[in-house]
Design a protein around this motif. Structure first.
Motif, PDB file in Angstrom:
ATOM      1  N   LEU A 283       0.818  -1.219   0.000  1.00 17.86           N
ATOM      2  CA  LEU A 283       0.000   0.000   0.000  1.00 17.86           C
ATOM      3  C   LEU A 283       0.850   1.267   0.000  1.00 17.86           C
ATOM      4  O   LEU A 283       0.354   2.351  -0.249  1.00 17.86           O
ATOM      5  CB  LEU A 283      -0.939   0.022   1.218  1.00 17.86           C
ATOM      6  CG  LEU A 283      -2.156  -0.887   1.150  1.00 17.86           C
ATOM      7  CD1 LEU A 283      -2.897  -0.871   2.479  1.00 17.86           C
ATOM      8  CD2 LEU A 283      -3.075  -0.473   0.017  1.00 17.86           C
TER       9      LEU A 283
ATOM     10  N   GLN B 156      -3.249   7.121  -3.436  1.00 16.27           N
ATOM     11  CA  GLN B 156      -3.265   5.828  -4.130  1.00 16.27           C
ATOM     12  C   GLN B 156      -2.050   5.643  -5.031  1.00 16.27           C
ATOM     13  O   GLN B 156      -1.640   4.522  -5.306  1.00 16.27           O
ATOM     14  CB  GLN B 156      -4.547   5.682  -4.952  1.00 16.27           C
ATOM     15  CG  GLN B 156      -5.771   5.476  -4.090  1.00 16.27           C
ATOM     16  CD  GLN B 156      -7.040   5.321  -4.908  1.00 16.27           C
ATOM     17  OE1 GLN B 156      -7.023   5.396  -6.129  1.00 16.27           O
ATOM     18  NE2 GLN B 156      -8.156   5.118  -4.229  1.00 16.27           N
TER      19      GLN B 156
ATOM     20  N   MET C  17       0.811   3.310  -3.882  1.00 23.50           N
ATOM     21  CA  MET C  17       0.642   1.856  -3.875  1.00 23.50           C
ATOM     22  C   MET C  17       1.522   1.222  -4.947  1.00 23.50           C
ATOM     23  O   MET C  17       1.799   1.828  -5.978  1.00 23.50           O
ATOM     24  CB  MET C  17      -0.824   1.500  -4.168  1.00 23.50           C
ATOM     25  CG  MET C  17      -1.766   1.904  -3.063  1.00 23.50           C
ATOM     26  SD  MET C  17      -3.505   1.849  -3.531  1.00 23.50           S
ATOM     27  CE  MET C  17      -3.714   0.206  -4.100  1.00 23.50           C
TER      28      MET C  17
ATOM     29  N   ALA D 172      -0.379  -3.966  -5.816  1.00 25.41           N
ATOM     30  CA  ALA D 172      -1.536  -3.594  -4.999  1.00 25.41           C
ATOM     31  C   ALA D 172      -2.622  -2.964  -5.861  1.00 25.41           C
ATOM     32  O   ALA D 172      -3.809  -3.255  -5.687  1.00 25.41           O
ATOM     33  CB  ALA D 172      -1.110  -2.635  -3.892  1.00 25.41           C
TER      34      ALA D 172
END
Length: 104
Positions: free
Chosen positions: A30, A90, A93, A97
């Motif tokens: 992540l 995001q 990541m 992921a």
């Protein structure tokens, strides 16, 4: 030549067993681990973040990270620093992921 696994790899492996309770993915994939520093005495300092500043399980995740790192053979102590600078997005990541979570 020793076949011993480097301490940093063992720590990374331990961190990969910690999952965000809201996202079915480990905290390394992540992108929640910002920095891992190992001192000469094998004391470990980790700077990490969470997916959201108001995360209701923040204390649980930090405690789990600390416990898992302390369990790594060779580690003398573990200190976890929580930060929200830079704030997680995001984009942090891993490709793996993003694929796993359907973002690609």
């Amino acid at each position: 030549m020793s076949n011993e696994i480097p301490l940093r790899d063992k720590i990374d492996e331990a961190l990969r067993t910690v999952y965000d309770p809201e996202i079915p993915c480990n905290i390394v994939e992540l992108g929640l681990i910002y920095k891992t520093e190992i001192k000469d005495n094998n004391e470990v300092f980790i700077t990490m973040t969470l997916t959201a500043p108001g995360c209701p399980v923040a204390g649980d995740i930090v405690l789990e990270v600390q416990e898992k790192v302390k369990e790594v053979e060779g580690v003398t102590d573990a200190h976890i620093q929580l930060t929200f600078d830079p704030q997680w997005t995001q984009e942090m990541m891993s490709e793996e992921a993003k694929l796993e979570l359907g973002f690609l």
